[in-house]
Design a protein around this motif. Sequence first.
Motif, PDB file in Angstrom:
ATOM      1  N   LYS A  96       0.779  -1.076   0.076  1.00  0.00           N
ATOM      2  CA  LYS A  96       0.084   0.046  -0.207  1.00  0.00           C
ATOM      3  C   LYS A  96       0.764   1.299  -0.023  1.00  0.00           C
ATOM      4  N   THR A  97       0.545   2.475  -0.389  1.00  0.00           N
ATOM      5  CA  THR A  97       1.007   3.559  -0.723  1.00  0.00           C
ATOM      6  C   THR A  97       1.415   3.936   0.964  1.00  0.00           C
ATOM      7  N   GLY A  98       2.874   4.234   1.009  1.00  0.00           N
ATOM      8  CA  GLY A  98       3.063   4.594   2.400  1.00  0.00           C
ATOM      9  C   GLY A  98       3.189   3.385   3.379  1.00  0.00           C
ATOM     10  N   GLY A  99       3.076   2.330   2.986  1.00  0.00           N
ATOM     11  CA  GLY A  99       2.936   1.164   3.753  1.00  0.00           C
ATOM     12  C   GLY A  99       4.333   0.539   4.115  1.00  0.00           C
ATOM     13  N   VAL A 100       4.567  -0.364   5.053  1.00  0.00           N
ATOM     14  CA  VAL A 100       5.640  -0.817   5.625  1.00  0.00           C
ATOM     15  C   VAL A 100       5.727  -2.159   5.470  1.00  0.00           C
ATOM     16  N   LYS A 101       6.907  -2.968   5.339  1.00  0.00           N
ATOM     17  CA  LYS A 101       6.847  -4.645   5.440  1.00  0.00           C
ATOM     18  C   LYS A 101       6.764  -5.131   6.899  1.00  0.00           C
ATOM     19  N   ALA A 102       6.210  -6.313   7.021  1.00  0.00           N
ATOM     20  CA  ALA A 102       6.336  -6.946   8.407  1.00  0.00           C
ATOM     21  C   ALA A 102       7.592  -7.868   8.677  1.00  0.00           C
ATOM     22  N   ASP A 103       8.433  -7.500   9.432  1.00  0.00           N
ATOM     23  CA  ASP A 103       9.591  -8.461   9.810  1.00  0.00           C
ATOM     24  C   ASP A 103       9.311  -9.396  10.662  1.00  0.00           C
ATOM     25  N   ALA A 104       9.736 -10.698  10.198  1.00  0.00           N
ATOM     26  CA  ALA A 104       9.150 -11.919  10.758  1.00  0.00           C
ATOM     27  C   ALA A 104      10.048 -11.764  12.386  1.00  0.00           C
ATOM     28  N   ALA A 105       9.431 -12.322  13.355  1.00  0.00           N
ATOM     29  CA  ALA A 105       9.927 -12.356  14.558  1.00  0.00           C
ATOM     30  C   ALA A 105       9.741 -13.476  15.391  1.00  0.00           C
ATOM     31  N   VAL A 106      10.302 -13.886  16.651  1.00  0.00           N
ATOM     32  CA  VAL A 106      10.099 -14.878  17.245  1.00  0.00           C
ATOM     33  C   VAL A 106       9.023 -14.550  18.150  1.00  0.00           C
ATOM     34  N   HIS A 107       8.177 -15.476  18.569  1.00  0.00           N
ATOM     35  CA  HIS A 107       7.214 -15.437  19.491  1.00  0.00           C
ATOM     36  C   HIS A 107       7.319 -16.026  20.909  1.00  0.00           C
ATOM     37  N   VAL A 108       7.338 -15.010  21.908  1.00  0.00           N
ATOM     38  CA  VAL A 108       7.651 -15.506  23.343  1.00  0.00           C
ATOM     39  C   VAL A 108       6.334 -15.177  23.833  1.00  0.00           C
ATOM     40  N   PRO A 109       5.479 -16.549  24.361  1.00  0.00           N
ATOM     41  CA  PRO A 109       4.348 -16.596  24.934  1.00  0.00           C
ATOM     42  C   PRO A 109       4.591 -15.906  26.343  1.00  0.00           C
ATOM     43  N   ARG A 110       3.244 -15.499  26.931  1.00  0.00           N
ATOM     44  CA  ARG A 110       3.163 -14.912  28.393  1.00  0.00           C
ATOM     45  C   ARG A 110       3.495 -16.012  29.344  1.00  0.00           C
ATOM     46  N   PHE A 111       4.589 -16.136  29.860  1.00  0.00           N
ATOM     47  CA  PHE A 111       4.987 -17.369  30.741  1.00  0.00           C
ATOM     48  C   PHE A 111       4.175 -16.922  32.146  1.00  0.00           C
ATOM     49  N   ALA A 112       3.664 -18.000  32.898  1.00  0.00           N
ATOM     50  CA  ALA A 112       3.046 -17.723  34.334  1.00  0.00           C
ATOM     51  C   ALA A 112       3.948 -17.009  35.142  1.00  0.00           C
ATOM     52  N   ALA A 113       3.642 -16.184  36.246  1.00  0.00           N
ATOM     53  CA  ALA A 113       4.743 -15.603  37.077  1.00  0.00           C
ATOM     54  C   ALA A 113       5.369 -16.755  37.919  1.00  0.00           C
ATOM     55  N   GLY A 114       6.790 -16.600  37.931  1.00  0.00           N
ATOM     56  CA  GLY A 114       7.337 -17.599  38.748  1.00  0.00           C
ATOM     57  C   GLY A 114       7.926 -18.484  38.091  1.00  0.00           C
ATOM     58  N   THR A 115       7.621 -18.835  36.614  1.00  0.00           N
ATOM     59  CA  THR A 115       8.073 -19.886  35.882  1.00  0.00           C
ATOM     60  C   THR A 115       9.502 -19.819  35.892  1.00  0.00           C
ATOM     61  N   ASP A 116       9.962 -21.135  35.937  1.00  0.00           N
ATOM     62  CA  ASP A 116      11.585 -21.213  36.087  1.00  0.00           C
ATOM     63  C   ASP A 116      12.112 -21.308  34.595  1.00  0.00           C
ATOM     64  N   THR A 117      12.999 -20.435  34.242  1.00  0.00           N
ATOM     65  CA  THR A 117      13.370 -20.189  32.685  1.00  0.00           C
ATOM     66  C   THR A 117      14.827 -20.713  32.552  1.00  0.00           C
ATOM     67  N   SER A 118      15.245 -21.658  33.661  1.00  0.00           N
ATOM     68  CA  SER A 118      16.463 -22.221  33.400  1.00  0.00           C
ATOM     69  C   SER A 118      16.844 -23.297  32.191  1.00  0.00           C
ATOM     70  N   THR A 119      15.486 -23.696  31.826  1.00  0.00           N
ATOM     71  CA  THR A 119      15.358 -24.360  30.644  1.00  0.00           C
ATOM     72  C   THR A 119      14.552 -23.799  29.578  1.00  0.00           C
ATOM     73  N   ILE A 120      14.930 -23.489  28.533  1.00  0.00           N
ATOM     74  CA  ILE A 120      14.047 -22.863  27.493  1.00  0.00           C
ATOM     75  C   ILE A 120      14.126 -23.889  26.212  1.00  0.00           C
ATOM     76  N   ARG A 121      13.022 -23.993  25.599  1.00  0.00           N
ATOM     77  CA  ARG A 121      12.770 -24.747  24.408  1.00  0.00           C
ATOM     78  C   ARG A 121      12.693 -23.838  23.331  1.00  0.00           C
ATOM     79  N   VAL A 122      13.234 -24.021  22.133  1.00  0.00           N
ATOM     80  CA  VAL A 122      13.136 -23.446  20.810  1.00  0.00           C
ATOM     81  C   VAL A 122      12.437 -24.175  19.803  1.00  0.00           C
ATOM     82  N   THR A 123      11.366 -23.830  19.211  1.00  0.00           N
ATOM     83  CA  THR A 123      10.545 -24.462  18.360  1.00  0.00           C
ATOM     84  C   THR A 123      10.077 -23.621  17.015  1.00  0.00           C
ATOM     85  N   GLU A 124       9.430 -23.971  16.347  1.00  0.00           N
ATOM     86  CA  GLU A 124       9.047 -23.287  14.814  1.00  0.00           C
ATOM     87  C   GLU A 124       7.626 -22.990  15.060  1.00  0.00           C
TER      88      GLU A 124
END
Length: 206
Positions: free
Chosen positions: A51-79
């Motif tokens: 569109k005129t004056g529009g911008v492209k969308a840059d693909a990005a990783v999604h980080v869900p909202r983790f519950a309070a106090g979630t242990d993040t010493s282990t993180i999984r990476v998927t697609e």
Amino acid sequence: ILARRSRHRLAGWSGVSIPILAHDGVIVGIVIRPDDAPPDKKYVWLSSKKKTGGVKADAAVHVPRFAAGTDTSTIRVTEGALKAISSYELSAVPTVGMSSCSNWKQALPALEHFGPKRVLVALDADHATNLHVARGLVECFVGLSEHGGRYGYEVIIERWDLTEQTKGIDDLLKAGGTPELLSGADAVAYVEGLRRQHNLHVRVDP
């Protein structure tokens, strides 16, 4: 997105819209899963690029909202954003979803933010036969291992058998399955085997 007389209108495919969140909770994009998606358009990014004056969308990783106090010493990476959300809810392992299996660098800011000790790589089980996914797994393992050497985390591969019902890590978890964990020399040997099988020109260091 069309702006006319200070008003905005949104038009496009009907479907499910998925807000993509950064590790700080800020929405950095929107992915749409069309109701009637063509084979090569399972997901599309909301964009005004054409569109005129529009911008492209840059693909990005999604980080869900983790519950309070979630242990993040282990993180999984998927697609995939939905896969990350489902996998986290089913396993309680904080999971981030790359926009594609080859975009592992997208996950680096989140990993640096959470500071895990272990990073689980869970790409689809068809990497044994799918060149694109195999390349993504090899490059992801090598790249994250180099990054982990600087930031103090170990990279572990989650592996499981491919069936019609268990292609993705979310499918496996829904079916009540548990992935095999490959670490250290076992992970290196597995990735080296994939590299040789698919003739990938990616160096795999022990």
